[in-house]
Design an enzyme around this catalytic site. Structure first.
Site: not given
Length: 571
Positions: A124, A126, A409
């Site tokens: 991912d 961010d 995250d």
């Protein structure tokens, strides 16, 4: 030397008969950590001159329980009450090396995984490839607060609230109809003392009353697979910290001024205002304007990616962020040729529906980020693709199963489907881990937790004494135990405690972390501490029936602990 010290301690610990559960009082000798042994059972580690037999009742029995308590305090806290170094722990109970055993830069395994078997690494963007500074949160809070006032016509008085970074933690639940922000454990119980309406704590009795006389929240009300239940929302990503803070401030203002409001409307308006900050690109603008301030560990991200490529691994990126934003950030961290490191780059993927919805096709973007109209029959290196779905991704790349390791995250929108439905290996990025481990390593935490465990062990074993005097003693111990738990909780966060534990149970967040990730770590840069063919072995944490003794029973003459000598080498 650390290992030698631990081994020296381990050699002095002897086995102890018995389980430490409820037993009849006996005149047989005992040691302070064991409680009364069963009839006819001699503890091999008992002192040669045994203490006097336990009295049978009254004030003498109360004095006997307090004597046990004092023995235990000496054992746990040592005879010297120096609080400056970890050495104030007696070697009998917890060797000094244990105080700094956990490494904040380590990778922790829920499941055995060998990196030698991983051929493809996915990321991912961010909070995974790009880790952001906390300075971003007050910006999001302030912008969303002003949107509420200017566009949603909320009262001007809300502008007096500023972002409080120490109010909320990740993983909390919000009951929309009750305006309750709270922490829930792995068994769906609200942790008492962690329910807030606005910025004010809600008394435990009121919380229990609100849920029909129980702390338990029924499963059908809980968050669904993606953390959104019919009436309860779980805040799972790091961006939700300013959202929880704003929600609490707005509720606080309305309650404080006696304004009537519909809880569902207020919740939706705050959520929409936070969404507007992202949709309008405000957050992207702040980060692009000052990448040095907002993007952390960029050089380490570059080191991770280039090392993987140098070892022949294939890399891909799947993010919900737009190409222009990702491009600028990656140029800042990696350089203008960053796309050469990746075999596939997908932007605006619309996770989590990317993983479940087969209908959305891939679209190619040109160098300027404009959409192309040609049909996608392969995913080419160096090209940028938008949207799409995982099923086409798997068909076009043939990257399947455990040879793929994906890092993200968000436990739900990044990792859940990949692990449960597609068999990929997963790595969770949990930035809070670094701070929590540093707290766990402090002498204050170690002392508090060790005495708390010792006291709980005493309570369990001494509850067989039920005369009035003894019940008073046990009540005093219960009160002290509760105070200790509150002190330990406040070390992490005054309102909600640790994101990983309630007082003793794992949190709902922790349970999801274990279920949806093979590995978890504070940042991607932790990979630099391990070889690319390293095998991660999860620690064998005992099940309850495998650990019959309390921590206080690990005292001189109570239990042989063969693994202790190796603890210094764990990480």
């Amino acid at each position: 030397m650390a290992g030698a010290g631990l081994r020296a301690v381990a050699r002095r610990w002897l086995p102890c008969g018995g389980h430490g559960g409820p037993r009849a009082a006996s005149s047989s000798p005992s040691c302070p950590g064991c409680g009364p042994p069963g009839p006819g059972v001699q503890c091999p580690g008992a002192p040669r001159f045994a203490p006097a037999p336990a009295p049978t009742g009254g004030a003498e029995l109360g004095a006997h329980l307090w004597a046990r308590y004092q023995d235990m305090r000496k054992l746990v806290h040592g005879h010297h009450h120096s609080h400056h170094t970890c050495n104030s722990f007696p070697l009998d109970l917890l060797p000094p090396e244990v105080c700094s055993l956990l490494n904040p830069a380590a990778i922790y395994a829920n499941n055995e995984i060998s990196l030698r078997d991983v051929e493809v690494y996915g990321f991912d963007y961010d909070y995974t490839l790009a880790q952001y500074a906390d300075a971003l949160h007050p910006e999001i809070f302030t912008a969303a607060r002003d949107i509420l006032i200017e566009h949603y016509k909320y009262p001007e008085g809300i502008r007096k609230y500023d972002y409080n970074p120490s109010f909320a933690i990740r993983g909390l639940h919000y009951d929309i109809q009750k305006s309750l922000l709270m922490k829930i454990d792995a068994f769906h119980y609200v942790q008492l003392g962690t329910a807030y309406r606005g910025l004010q704590p809600v008394p435990d009795e009121e919380v229990i009353d609100l849920y029909g006389g129980t702390q338990h929240i029924p499963l059908y009300q809980m968050s669904g697979f993606y953390g959104k239940g019919p009436s309860i929302k779980q805040f799972m990503d790091i961006f939700s910290l300013p959202e929880m803070a704003l929600l609490s401030c707005v509720v606080d203002y309305f309650l404080g001024h006696g304004l009537e409001f519909d809880q569902a409307h207020l919740y939706k308006d705050v959520t929409d205002a936070i969404r507007d900050v992202h949709v309008k690109g405000l957050m992207y603008q702040w980060i692009e304007r000052d990448m040095e301030k907002y993007i952390l560990r960029g050089d380490e991200t570059f080191a991770v990616l280039s090392r993987l490529v140098a070892h022949g691994k294939q890399l891909f990126l799947i993010t919900n962020s737009p190409f222009s934003f990702v491009d600028k950030g990656m140029r800042h961290m990696v350089g203008p040729d960053w796309r050469q490191l990746f075999d596939v780059v997908i932007v605006q993927a619309d996770k989590p529906s990317f993983f479940t919805d087969r209908r959305k096709p891939f679209r190619k973007l040109d160098e300027k980020g404009s959409l192309q109209w040609d049909r996608i029959t392969s995913l080419e290196k160096g090209k940028i693709y938008r949207q799409g779905n995982l099923f086409d991704f798997l068909r076009l790349t043939e990257w399947r199963g455990p040879r793929v390791l994906y890092f993200g995250d968000h436990l739900y929108s990044d990792l859940a489907d990949l692990m449960l439905r597609h068999g990929w290996r997963t790595g969770a990025i949990i930035p809070e881990l670094e701070r929590e481990i540093r707290i766990i390593n402090t002498e204050q935490y170690m002392h508090s937790l060790t005495w708390q465990q010792a006291l709980t062990g005493l309570l369990e074993r001494m509850q067989t004494y039920q005369d009035a005097e003894s019940r008073q003693v046990l009540a005093a111990w219960m009160k002290e135990r509760q105070e200790l738990r509150c002190i330990t909780k406040a070390l992490f966060n005054a309102q909600f405690g640790s994101i990983f534990r309630t007082f003793h149970n794992p949190t709902y967040f922790s349970r999801r972390l274990v279920r949806f990730s093979d590995l978890y770590m504070a940042s991607l840069s932790c990979l630099l501490n391990y070889r690319v063919d390293f095998t991660f072995y999860p620690r064998r944490t005992p099940l309850q029936h495998e650990a019959p003794l309390w921590m206080d029973q690990l005292c001189t003459g109570c239990m042989k602990t063969p693994f202790l000598g190796d603890m210094a080498h764990i990480r």
